[in-house]
Design an enzyme around this catalytic site. Structure first.
Site, PDB file in Angstrom:
ATOM      1  N   PRO A  99     -42.328 -93.757 -18.068  1.00  0.00           N
ATOM      2  CA  PRO A  99     -43.268 -93.557 -19.178  1.00  0.00           C
ATOM      3  C   PRO A  99     -43.495 -92.069 -19.415  1.00  0.00           C
ATOM      4  CG  PRO A  99     -44.210 -95.021 -17.494  1.00  0.00           C
ATOM      5  CD  PRO A  99     -42.897 -94.530 -16.964  1.00  0.00           C
ATOM      6  N   GLY A 103     -47.776 -88.803 -16.286  1.00  0.00           N
ATOM      7  CA  GLY A 103     -48.004 -88.320 -14.925  1.00  0.00           C
ATOM      8  C   GLY A 103     -46.914 -88.727 -13.964  1.00  0.00           C
ATOM      9  N   SER A 106     -41.653 -87.499 -16.086  1.00  0.00           N
ATOM     10  CA  SER A 106     -40.483 -87.909 -16.875  1.00  0.00           C
ATOM     11  C   SER A 106     -39.679 -86.698 -17.344  1.00  0.00           C
ATOM     12  CB  SER A 106     -40.884 -88.783 -18.059  1.00  0.00           C
ATOM     13  OG  SER A 106     -41.530 -88.020 -19.034  1.00  0.00           O
ATOM     14  N   SER A 107     -40.355 -85.619 -17.748  1.00  0.00           N
ATOM     15  CA  SER A 107     -39.593 -84.471 -18.270  1.00  0.00           C
ATOM     16  C   SER A 107     -38.767 -83.831 -17.161  1.00  0.00           C
ATOM     17  CB  SER A 107     -40.519 -83.452 -18.935  1.00  0.00           C
ATOM     18  OG  SER A 107     -41.398 -82.901 -17.992  1.00  0.00           O
ATOM     19  N   ASP A 150     -42.470 -81.405  -9.375  1.00  0.00           N
ATOM     20  CA  ASP A 150     -41.781 -82.498 -10.084  1.00  0.00           C
ATOM     21  C   ASP A 150     -40.262 -82.409  -9.950  1.00  0.00           C
ATOM     22  OD1 ASP A 150     -44.330 -83.100 -10.930  1.00  0.00           O
ATOM     23  OD2 ASP A 150     -43.759 -83.427 -13.022  1.00  0.00           O
TER      24      ASP A 150
END
Ligand code: PMV
Length: 318
Positions: A99, A103, A106-107, A150
């Protein structure tokens, strides 16, 4: 080679978001919800075409097209092309099950998978460290000053303790007794805006906020130890404390509080915001046998509920 593919997982920050931006440790796990990227030779024009199942299609040359939501994908591809001495002639196809803007990183997952796929197509044999570093540069375009957690978890997978500027430690955790239940508030938010809001609070009240940051750092260290000993009750309790610290720095709201409290009342070991807050997801840690009950309670309130499988693998080729 005329085509190469790679995928990378999304992530859940268990503890330490926001505080990690200012140098405190944080803990993240990879979840097996993936972004997949295929890179292929286009021939002809010196441009890069990005085709996304979710966001449509755009073509890029040079520095143009910054306003496009697909620009960060182009930047990730361009960084690799520079290393290979290539100017264009590529198509990058993106499909993500993660999604967006919720949070789950995803990017970063799209950036990691793009770097991996394009490097394979162009015959570069990048190390995991190089993939993560190049993906970070693309993340800077999206988030301004991301902590780096991330791209790191998406590249390496598993569970990590991360500290900005120092790198990461792999944690050896047997997650089989527990499940992570994620619930989406359905409220969109921007990571950059939330990070700026927290930073502004810290600048205005440094003497008040500094001890909160320190507490969050100590908390992450305790959670790391508890995870490795399999003491999930301690992990859950400290996730609740971490949620309180995130509320203190202003990233919670009524909707997120409702979700967190519903998860705890339904029997979660702990529940908190995950990621930037202000909207997006909460994460609940549950014993395996309680996960269904917690998920059902959250379904009444959330736009989407996911029992997230933890991924031992990070980036995968092919
Ligand atoms: O909500 P997400 O997945 O964008 O996570 C952001 C995590 C922060 O700690 C708030 C920012 C960062 O760069 O680490």
């Amino acid at each position: 080679m005329t085509r190469a593919a790679a995928s990378a997982p999304g992530k859940v920050i268990l503890v330490g978001e926001h505080f990690v931006v200012e140098g405190q440790p944080a803990i993240a796990v990879a979840v097996d919800v993936r972004a997949r990227v295929t890179a292929e030779e286009l021939g002809g024009e010196p441009l890069v075409e990005v085709v996304s199942r979710e966001l449509g299609r755009a073509s890029f040359t040079g520095d143009e097209g910054r306003e496009s939501p697909l620009y960060p994908v182009y930047v990730a591809a361009r960084e690799v092309m520079r290393l290979a001495g290539r100017v264009g002639g590529l198509r990058v196809r993106v499909e993500s099950d993660i999604p967006p803007a919720a949070g789950m990183g995803s990017s970063a997952a799209v950036a990691v998978a793009t770097v991996a796929a394009v490097s394979r197509l162009l015959g570069l044999d990048l190390s995991a460290e190089e993939v993560s570093r190049i993906a970070y540069r693309a993340e800077v375009v999206v988030h301004g000053k991301p902590s780096g957690i991330d791209n790191t978890i998406s590249t390496y997978g598993g569970a990590i303790a991360y500290r900005r500027g120092e790198g990461f430690l792999r944690l050896d955790v047997d997650f089989s007794p527990v499940r992570l239940v994620l619930a989406d508030s359905g409220i969109p938010r921007s990571t950059g805006a939330m990070v700026a809001k927290v930073r502004s609070l810290k600048e205005r009240y440094p003497a008040v906020l500094d001890p909160i940051y320190y507490a969050a750092g100590r908390l992450a260290v305790e959670v790391g130890k508890a995870l490795e000993r399999g003491d999930f009750e301690v992990v859950g309790e400290l996730m609740n404390v971490n949620h309180g610290l995130l509320s203190a720095v202003g990233v919670s709201n009524r909707r997120l509080e409702e979700l967190v409290h519903a998860a705890r009342e339904a029997g979660a070991l702990g529940a908190k915001i995950t990621g930037a807050g202000g909207g997006g997801l909460i994460v609940a840690l549950c014993w395996r046998e309680d996960a269904e009950r917690v998920a059902e309670a959250l379904e009444q309130l959330a736009t989407r509920v996911l029992v997230a499988p933890i991924s031992a693998d990070g980036v995968r080729y092919g």
